[in-house]
Write an enzyme that holds these catalytic residues in place. Structure first.
Site, PDB file in Angstrom:
ATOM      1  N   SER A  28      51.686 -68.845 120.150  1.00 54.52           N
ATOM      2  CA  SER A  28      51.578 -67.994 118.970  1.00 54.52           C
ATOM      3  C   SER A  28      52.883 -67.237 118.721  1.00 54.52           C
ATOM      4  CB  SER A  28      50.376 -67.056 119.130  1.00 54.52           C
ATOM      5  OG  SER A  28      50.076 -66.387 117.931  1.00 54.52           O
ATOM      6  N   ASP A  57      43.272 -73.409 112.520  1.00 51.20           N
ATOM      7  CA  ASP A  57      44.167 -72.259 112.684  1.00 51.20           C
ATOM      8  C   ASP A  57      44.857 -71.943 111.356  1.00 51.20           C
ATOM      9  OD1 ASP A  57      46.080 -70.403 113.471  1.00 51.20           O
ATOM     10  OD2 ASP A  57      46.961 -71.676 115.018  1.00 51.20           O
ATOM     11  N   HIS A 112      42.959 -71.023 116.658  1.00 51.44           N
ATOM     12  CA  HIS A 112      44.171 -70.385 117.175  1.00 51.44           C
ATOM     13  C   HIS A 112      43.885 -69.740 118.528  1.00 51.44           C
ATOM     14  CE1 HIS A 112      48.141 -68.527 116.769  1.00 51.44           C
ATOM     15  NE2 HIS A 112      47.598 -67.463 117.333  1.00 51.44           N
TER      16      HIS A 112
END
Length: 319
Positions: free
Chosen positions: A161, A253, A283
């Site tokens: 991320s 995501d 995600h």
């Protein structure tokens, strides 16, 4: 519009989140969450498991010392690669302790030392503090394996991320001004590659799939990145000459399309690239392996791909 495929264990996790909503993200919420974040992540991830060595150190950075920690499944090693890991958390939350299970699993599966970096966070330290710390720590690690009783001959940069953003930014920086040892692989796990720009996946999955657009808007507002600058949006950077890249996305995501766009650009630039999108998941899934059991096998797949790419990169003739 056809409903997207959602894995059963992902649906169960999303239903749990819906039944237990957390407060909206604010500076006050973040301050309250930070001390509890390691315990919270421990509920989502498998136990850390066996390691031979866990050792803390500090790297000098532009804003002061940067805490780092090595995880290794072996007590000693011959000279070889090391993994530099950057945790996720929207640039506002997370630390070394929130990602110990992930780092331990990478260390065991890749059979490499993993050195995790505790970079500065917003809102106290807005952009480009995190990117500056990521690059500084990586350069220091490349020169100072002896601190961990390791001889480091090359680097694998990895993050999830926000940490995947730092991975790609550091890769760009070290391509243009190399570190003491080469980077042989970038592992970007569901990366933010173009913050502040809207993609179709934002609208499709920005509500009810774990990472909501309201949270992303908060992260953006307090981190204050500069859209279009490569140290904020690595997608804006020239990709030619980048290290081999393994890029992973999740089918549900909001950041999915940013990852797709980055992989397409690296491929077009001739960068050896492996792109893997995991259908029906969300995600952050690789950090939710306890509550999303299917993610455990996903992680095995990712690390087997990484291992093959590292082996290929180390065997290739150096320019």
């Amino acid at each position: 519009m056809t409903e997207p495929f959602v894995r059963p264990d992902v649906r169960a996790f999303l239903d749990m989140l819906k039944a237990n909503p957390r407060p909206a993200m604010t500076a006050e919420t973040i301050a309250a969450m930070r001390p509890m974040a390691p315990a919270g992540m421990a509920m989502l991830e498998p136990p850390v498991g066996d390691l031979a060595v866990t050792r803390d150190a500090v790297a000098p950075g532009p804003g002061g010392d940067i805490p780092i920690r090595m995880f290794d499944a072996r007590a000693s090693r011959e000279p070889g690669p090391a993994v530099v890991f950057f945790h996720g958390g929207g640039f506002v939350i997370g630390n070394i302790d929130t990602h110990v299970s992930m780092c331990a699993e990478i260390a065991r599966r890749l059979d490499l030392p993993v050195i995790s970096v505790d970079y500065r966070l917003a809102p106290e330290h807005p952009w480009p503090a995190a990117q500056d710390d990521g690059e500084a720590a990586t350069r220091w690690i490349a020169e100072n394996g002896a601190v961990f009783d390791r001889t480091i001959t090359s680097l694998v940069l990895c993050g999830d991320s926000a940490g995947a953003n730092l991975t790609l930014v550091a890769g760009l920086a070290l391509r243009d001004r190399p570190a003491a040892v080469p980077v042989v692989l970038l592992m970007a796990l569901y990366p933010a590659t173009d913050p502040g720009v809207s993609y179709p996946s934002d609208a499709a999955f920005g509500k009810g799939f774990g990472l909501d657009t309201t949270d992303m808007d908060f992260y953006f507002d307090v981190f204050k990145p500069q859209p279009g600058h490569w140290r904020s949006s690595p997608l804006a950077g020239e990709q030619a000459g980048m290290p081999p890249t393994l890029l992973v996305t999740a089918g549900l995501d909001p950041l999915r399309d940013q990852g797709r766009a980055y992989a397409a650009k690296t491929i077009a630039a001739g960068v050896p690239t492996t792109y893997r999108e995991f259908a029906g998941t969300i995600h952050g899934f690789l950090g939710f392996r306890r509550v999303i059991p299917s993610a455990a096998q996903d992680f095995v797949v990712v690390l087997e791909l990484a291992q093959a790419m590292i082996k290929e990169a180390l065997a290739a003739p150096r320019a």
